[in-house]
Every structure is written in structure tokens, then in C-alpha cells.
Write a protein that holds these residues in place. Sequence first.
Motif, short mmCIF file in Angstrom:
data_model
loop_
_atom_site.label_atom_id
_atom_site.label_comp_id
_atom_site.label_asym_id
_atom_site.label_seq_id
_atom_site.Cartn_x
_atom_site.Cartn_y
_atom_site.Cartn_z
N TYR A 37 2.13 -14.48 55.04
CA TYR A 37 3.48 -13.91 54.89
C TYR A 37 4.41 -14.58 55.87
O TYR A 37 4.16 -14.60 57.08
CB TYR A 37 3.45 -12.39 55.14
N SER A 38 5.48 -15.16 55.36
CA SER A 38 6.51 -15.74 56.21
C SER A 38 7.85 -15.15 55.81
O SER A 38 8.40 -15.49 54.77
CB SER A 38 6.55 -17.26 56.05
N PRO A 39 8.39 -14.24 56.64
CA PRO A 39 9.67 -13.62 56.29
C PRO A 39 10.80 -14.64 56.16
O PRO A 39 11.61 -14.57 55.23
CB PRO A 39 9.94 -12.65 57.44
N PHE A 40 10.87 -15.64 57.08
CA PHE A 40 11.97 -16.60 57.05
C PHE A 40 11.95 -17.45 55.78
O PHE A 40 12.98 -17.81 55.23
CB PHE A 40 11.93 -17.53 58.27
N LEU A 41 10.73 -17.79 55.32
CA LEU A 41 10.62 -18.64 54.13
C LEU A 41 10.51 -17.82 52.86
O LEU A 41 10.66 -18.37 51.75
CB LEU A 41 9.39 -19.55 54.27
N GLY A 42 10.22 -16.53 53.02
CA GLY A 42 10.02 -15.69 51.83
C GLY A 42 8.73 -16.03 51.10
O GLY A 42 8.63 -15.88 49.89
N TRP A 43 7.73 -16.49 51.86
CA TRP A 43 6.46 -16.90 51.24
C TRP A 43 5.40 -15.81 51.41
O TRP A 43 5.32 -15.16 52.45
CB TRP A 43 5.91 -18.16 51.92
N ARG A 44 4.56 -15.69 50.40
CA ARG A 44 3.35 -14.88 50.50
C ARG A 44 2.18 -15.68 49.93
O ARG A 44 2.28 -16.22 48.83
CB ARG A 44 3.49 -13.57 49.71
N ASP A 45 1.08 -15.74 50.70
CA ASP A 45 -0.17 -16.34 50.24
C ASP A 45 0.01 -17.75 49.68
O ASP A 45 -0.41 -18.04 48.56
CB ASP A 45 -0.84 -15.42 49.20
N VAL A 46 0.61 -18.61 50.48
CA VAL A 46 0.79 -20.01 50.09
C VAL A 46 -0.32 -20.84 50.76
O VAL A 46 -0.42 -20.86 51.99
CB VAL A 46 2.18 -20.53 50.55
N PRO A 47 -1.15 -21.55 49.96
CA PRO A 47 -2.25 -22.37 50.53
C PRO A 47 -1.71 -23.69 51.08
O PRO A 47 -2.03 -24.77 50.58
CB PRO A 47 -3.19 -22.57 49.35
N LEU A 48 -0.89 -23.58 52.13
CA LEU A 48 -0.10 -24.72 52.59
C LEU A 48 -0.96 -25.87 53.11
O LEU A 48 -0.63 -27.04 52.91
CB LEU A 48 0.88 -24.25 53.66
N ALA A 49 -2.06 -25.55 53.81
CA ALA A 49 -2.88 -26.63 54.38
C ALA A 49 -3.39 -27.56 53.28
O ALA A 49 -3.31 -28.79 53.41
CB ALA A 49 -4.05 -26.05 55.17
N GLU A 50 -3.89 -26.97 52.22
CA GLU A 50 -4.42 -27.78 51.12
C GLU A 50 -3.32 -28.62 50.47
O GLU A 50 -3.50 -29.82 50.19
CB GLU A 50 -5.05 -26.83 50.08
N LEU A 51 -2.16 -28.01 50.25
CA LEU A 51 -1.04 -28.74 49.63
C LEU A 51 -0.60 -29.91 50.51
O LEU A 51 -0.32 -31.00 50.01
CB LEU A 51 0.14 -27.78 49.39
N LEU A 52 -0.56 -29.68 51.82
CA LEU A 52 -0.11 -30.74 52.73
C LEU A 52 -1.15 -31.83 52.87
O LEU A 52 -0.82 -33.01 52.99
CB LEU A 52 0.23 -30.15 54.10
N GLN A 53 -2.41 -31.42 52.85
CA GLN A 53 -3.48 -32.40 52.93
C GLN A 53 -3.38 -33.37 51.74
O GLN A 53 -3.47 -34.59 51.91
CB GLN A 53 -4.82 -31.67 52.89
N ASP A 54 -3.18 -32.81 50.55
CA ASP A 54 -3.03 -33.66 49.36
C ASP A 54 -1.80 -34.55 49.47
O ASP A 54 -1.81 -35.72 49.06
CB ASP A 54 -2.91 -32.78 48.10
N ALA A 55 -0.71 -34.01 50.00
CA ALA A 55 0.55 -34.76 50.02
C ALA A 55 0.60 -35.81 51.12
O ALA A 55 1.29 -36.82 50.98
CB ALA A 55 1.73 -33.79 50.17
N THR A 56 -0.11 -35.60 52.22
CA THR A 56 0.00 -36.52 53.36
C THR A 56 -1.27 -37.34 53.61
O THR A 56 -1.21 -38.33 54.33
CB THR A 56 0.28 -35.73 54.67
N GLY A 57 -2.40 -36.89 53.09
CA GLY A 57 -3.66 -37.55 53.42
C GLY A 57 -4.14 -37.25 54.83
O GLY A 57 -5.12 -37.83 55.29
N LEU A 58 -3.45 -36.35 55.52
CA LEU A 58 -3.84 -36.00 56.89
C LEU A 58 -4.58 -34.67 56.90
O LEU A 58 -4.22 -33.74 56.17
CB LEU A 58 -2.58 -35.89 57.77
N THR A 59 -5.59 -34.57 57.75
CA THR A 59 -6.27 -33.29 57.95
C THR A 59 -5.26 -32.31 58.54
O THR A 59 -4.63 -32.60 59.54
CB THR A 59 -7.45 -33.46 58.92
N THR A 60 -5.10 -31.18 57.87
CA THR A 60 -4.00 -30.28 58.21
C THR A 60 -4.52 -28.97 58.80
O THR A 60 -5.43 -28.35 58.25
CB THR A 60 -3.17 -29.97 56.95
N THR A 61 -3.95 -28.56 59.93
CA THR A 61 -4.27 -27.27 60.54
C THR A 61 -2.99 -26.46 60.63
O THR A 61 -1.99 -26.93 61.18
CB THR A 61 -4.87 -27.44 61.95
N LEU A 62 -3.02 -25.24 60.07
CA LEU A 62 -1.87 -24.34 60.16
C LEU A 62 -2.08 -23.38 61.31
O LEU A 62 -3.19 -22.98 61.60
CB LEU A 62 -1.77 -23.45 58.92
#
Lengths: 394, 394
Positions: free
Chosen positions: A170-195
Motif C-alpha cells: 500500500y502506497s498512499p502517495f502513489l495510490g498503489w495496492r499490491d503492486v509486484p514492483l520488484a519483478e516488474l523492475l527486474q524485467d525492465a532493467t535487468g538489475l536485481t531489485t530490492t524494494l
Amino acid sequence: MLSNVPGMPRSARAPITGPAAATVFTTVLTEGPVSRVDVARRTGLSSAAVTKAARPFIEAGYLEELASGGRTAPGAGRPANPLAIRPDREYFVGVKITGDDLIGVVTDLRADVRASARHALTGHDVGHVVRALADLAGELLSDPGVRDRAFCVGVAVSGDVDRVSGVVRYSPFLGWRDVPLAELLQDATGLTTTLENDVKALAVAEKWFGEGVGASTFALVTVGAGIGSALVVDGRVLRGAYGVAGEIGHVPVAEGPACSCGGQGCVEAIASGEAILTRARQVTGEPALSMADAVTRARGGDEPLREVFAAAGHAIGLGLAALVNLFGPERVVVSGEGVATYDLFEEQIRRTFEVHAFGSAARCRLAVRPLPFEEWARGAAAVAIQGLFAADRG
Amino acid sequence: MLSNVPGMPRSARAPITGPAAATVFTTVLTEGPVSRVDVARRTGLSSAAVTKAARPFIEAGYLEELASGGRTAPGAGRPANPLAIRPDREYFVGVKITGDDLIGVVTDLRADVRASARHALTGHDVGHVVRALADLAGELLSDPGVRDRAFCVGVAVSGDVDRVSGVVRYSPFLGWRDVPLAELLQDATGLTTTLENDVKALAVAEKWFGEGVGASTFALVTVGAGIGSALVVDGRVLRGAYGVAGEIGHVPVAEGPACSCGGQGCVEAIASGEAILTRARQVTGEPALSMADAVTRARGGDEPLREVFAAAGHAIGLGLAALVNLFGPERVVVSGEGVATYDLFEEQIRRTFEVHAFGSAARCRLAVRPLPFEEWARGAAAVAIQGLFAADRG
């Protein structure tokens, strides 16, 4: 700016193969240069185990052995010669996501910032943010000498972040709930991602490279748009059994006013940037008063406005007393963008804290520090560095 | 009542020779019966290391191996056969010192109470208290079958207690400062003596043998003459960098009244037994009103008196919310002699907690339990049991 190390393939990462390797590397990283003998003494490992654990790091270029005079002494292997980190051996990207923009940095292994950049966000759509973050990472890693030694990105977001699963719950500023951001960023950047939650990320940076070094327990408190904290015990950030911990902003300290969380009289309901501005507009009867004007006039001696800031300082001081009386930290770092106007509430914070700190808890040192926005991104990079030591680094 | 084990010399103590031995023994003690395979899985030790660590405990009579059907299978050594503690192998004395008396128990290795006794104190002179405690221990150990297997006493005192040095730094009820009580008791009783703050001692008993088993973080809150708490993280009681932690009684939750600690509006200034009685006398205008009468009349529906208890419950609920929002425990146990009148504030405690617990922190379970005075002594015995695992057991 960044020196290249020829012959280091992109796949060569820190050879952290087990607990002993992680312990030795962490000790040299956060306390080095330090001799093998001293590493053994501080960690309880045998000298032989330290030597064995250090060797692959030296071979991979992460550690080096200094001669007594500080020169490099390759292969000498004398237990009393200090081991030192080679900070340029790996770089890390750190990004803080705010409601308005992305702030990114590249750091070395010691979390020293080597480059930074900022991208405005034109919306909070997940796809848009992911693309913008991948663009920012690409820009930060445009130098091939840096890119070839960067494998990990840390991302800091305010709100409820599940580091293990890489999900923004949950991110109030972004209005996000349950976003699998690490996986999405890993795919988009090729970098191992830690949230990580942004305040916890700052605490990681403090623990490894700041006020927290050598403190068994400490707390980081951030004052600004929101008021948060992270508590560190024995080197670990408390996460809370249900994902909530360190919520100093929601410690109840008065009968009112109502807080956005549903409670009453929370620290944040009195001392957040918005709460201060709302109250300042009430006491002046000027509904369009800006924060900048309120600050200027309070500094100029406007008594009702000074009292608004003092009331905020009183609420923060009560929250700090609750934190220190319950948790007993060795040190508390107070930081955040609110610290820019800290002159207006520092005296009241300290006075209230002194009255309410219980017995020898009053000895707890309050360190007050400004927090440039880039620091949040550096915290994210520190989380990526810490991610080196996670078993599931991938 | 207590069975004797022939051939066990008095000097035979639990053979805790290192970290692996301590880990294996603790796991069987708090989670057994459990097979070697499961001990290995839960502790991360190898099966061979578990077998090696368990053997001396079996030989010394502390552990036994059960056959699959639950029968004893000596020497079989099958990794899948469960290991169990032999609770009667060693006994422990636990004593709580109050301002009025000594409450003592004898427990087995599982902290199950086997006998108890109480001695009135006629004064707070250190020499008098030491002699009275030695007499009480002698009485509790009058059975030779018990005495021959008792080596340790745990002592619980309210106030500032330094467990490591065995010194009572400050005890308001006894009027003591810097009393080296552990050494004095060791000389007087011949028993290895461990001192602990009384609330922390209760938390140790909960952690090993109560609500804390299986919880990575939990808190114990005691409500009575004073209001205190102990916070447990990863199996360790937080002690505070300056000796102060868990002071929920001194979390500020209101603008007033003045507290004995020098603060204002502390939980204890509103919700301690004395604070409730003072306020009850004020609202009724009866300066000689007794607590028993106040309780009876509140239960009978006296609205102003009911409100006094509700205000206390509100203050405790605010303190609990501060604790849970900052610390994020999995469970909170609320206990203490004040729980005898808990019907008068429970509803308000829970209502206030629910309003002020932040987000999913509201999922934290509040377990309310009575606390007979003997429980404090059992906590002291649990500290003595835990002392088995201290390196400096002596």
C-alpha cells in the motif's frame, strides 16, 4: 570519474557463499580497514576461517590486503595486515519514488554517491513509473565502466512495502495496492531489485555507514510531510509481526485533532507539514498562508505562529519520549525535510523530551541532521548493497 | 511428591559446554519432545552435530530418548526418535521480593511449580532480607531429594536491576541503591544466584514456557501498583542502552496529572492502583474510600466511579497503542494484580487500542490473564533456568 577495472566480467559478483563469508565481508565493509586477526576477534570466527572466507573476495577484487604502511600487498596474507574494501569494485543504483518524481543515485560499495539524477513523474500509473525508473537507471549507468559493474538496484517507497516478496502492499502517495514492483523492475532493467520502505532504507544506510555503526540499538526518526521512524535492534530493522513498526507518527499524544489514520491526537496529526500549515492558517485567519511565509513570520517573531511550531515540537518530543522509554535506544537520529525549519521546534522537542524521558533514558543522544532528498535514494542504494547478503539474491 | 534419581551427585549440572549444546537443549526444553531430525531442521545444525550435542545430556539424565510409541529407548539413537526433557532432573528456586514479603517457589526444568512458600519481611535492611531469603530457600529445599538437585536460585525485584553484575541499582519499594544482592545471596545460600527485574523475569517465563513460545516478538504488560512491560525481540528481552526499556507506565498520553517520575500524564499517573484510588476519592469526595469499596460500587453501577476506571483503561489502551505501533509485537500479554478488577477497564482498553492501533497492527492479539503472586516467583525460577545457558554460570 569512475575508474575501470579491466578483465572483470559483468557476471562476477561478490562471492558470498555462506554465513562466514557474509560476516567477514560485512565487517571489512563497515569497519575496515581491519586485520584478519581483528576480524576474528570481532566476529568470533577462527583466524583460519577468516583467511579462508576472505580469499575469494580478494581474488574477485572486492577486498584487498594493505601492507602495514597502507600499500597493497597482494598475496602476502599476513594475518596482521589490514583488509580493506575496494569500493569501486561494484556499483549500486538507488531510487526513491515520491509522488512527484524519481530521485536516483549511483553509489559505490560504501554507499558513497558517485552520480545522481532526477526524473519528474507525469502520473502514477504503474507502467509509467516502471518505464521512467528504467530510463533513469539507464541514464545513471550510461558510463560503460559503471554499467559493467552494476548488478543491483534498491528502490525506496513510502508506505507498506514487503521487502521479501518485492511487493508494494500500500502506497498512499502513489495510490498503489499490491503492486509486484520488484519483478516488474527486474524485467525492465535487468538489475536485481530490492524494494524497501523509505524510512527503513534510510535506517539501513545509517546502520551500515552512519550513526548506527557500533550502536546495538538505535532509532531513525524522519520529520516532514509524514513523521516516521525505524528501530534497529542488534543490527536488524524491526519490521513488526503484522508489517507495522516504528510508527512514531501514530503514537497518540493528545486528545485531538483527528488523524487521517482514524486515531486522535497522533504525533502526525499535530506535527506533520500539513498539520502545521492547517493550524497556522487557523491561528492567523489567513486560509491562503503558505508554509514559506509561515516560517518567515515565525522566525521574525510572530508569537501565534511560533506557538504552532512549538506545539509541533512538543508533540514530537512526546513521541520521542514514548519511543525512548519503550525501546531504550543508544542513539536517535532525527532527520527529514522538516529539519530545514528545525530551528522553530528544536528547543521545544528537546525540552519536552527531557521532561518525559524516564530516568537514565534521558542520556539517549538526539542527533539532528538535515536530509537532502538525495539521501533517500542513497538509502535505497544501501538496501541494494545489503541485498548482496540475502540468500535469495538471485 | 518428587521422585529421586539415585546415583546423581549434587555437582552434576547440565553439561552446557558451548553454543550448539545450548541450542539443542533449549530446543528440546521449550519445544520437545522433538526428534533429532527436527531439532536439526529448526536450528540449522547438522544431524551429526545435534546427535553429538544431545549425547552428554542423555548421559547426565537431562534428556531422554523416547521410542516412537513414547516409551524410553535408551541407547537406540535413531535420529527420528523424539528427544524429551526429564523435568525432574534439576530443580530451581525462584523468589520474588516485594516490599512486604518474600514469595518463593521450587520448579522443575519446565518451570512447573512443585512447592511454594511465603515469608513476611519485618524490614528492608539488606542483611535481614538476605537472611530471610536464605531461610525461605532452606525451607523450600528441605526435602533431600529436591535439595540434591537444586543448584540455582533466581530472584526478581522491581526497579533497576543489573542482571550481569548481580546488583540492585535502585529499588524504590525497598529503598535500596547499588546492593550487590547476587553475591550476598550466593554466600548465604550456596546457590548460584541470578537477579532480574521482576517484569523482565515474567517475560522470560512467558517466552520459554508461555504465550511467547513461537512468537518472534511479543510484549508482556503488567498492570497493578505500577505499570510496566517487557519487550522480547528474537527471544531476547530488550534491556535498553541505558538500562531503561519497556517503560509503558511512563509513556505520556495526556496533559496531566503529574507523575512521580517528573513527567506529566504518564500512563501510570492515571492508571496505577494509587492513581485510580486518588481519583476515586476526588470524584466521590470521600477521602477515606478504600479500593475494595470503589471496586464494589463501580461494579454496582456507580457512574462517576465507573468513569475513573474507564479513564484508566483509556490511558492503558493509549499506552498499548504506542507500544504496538512502535514495536509491532505478534502478541501482547496483559497481566498483573490489577487484572483482578479488569472487568472494570477491559472494554475501554480494547476500544481505545482498536481506535489507535495503526493499520494491520490492530491484528496484534491482546491476551489478558490474571497473575497470582506466585507467578512472579515462577518468573524468577525461569530466570534461574535461563541462567543455565549463561556463559558465566559459575
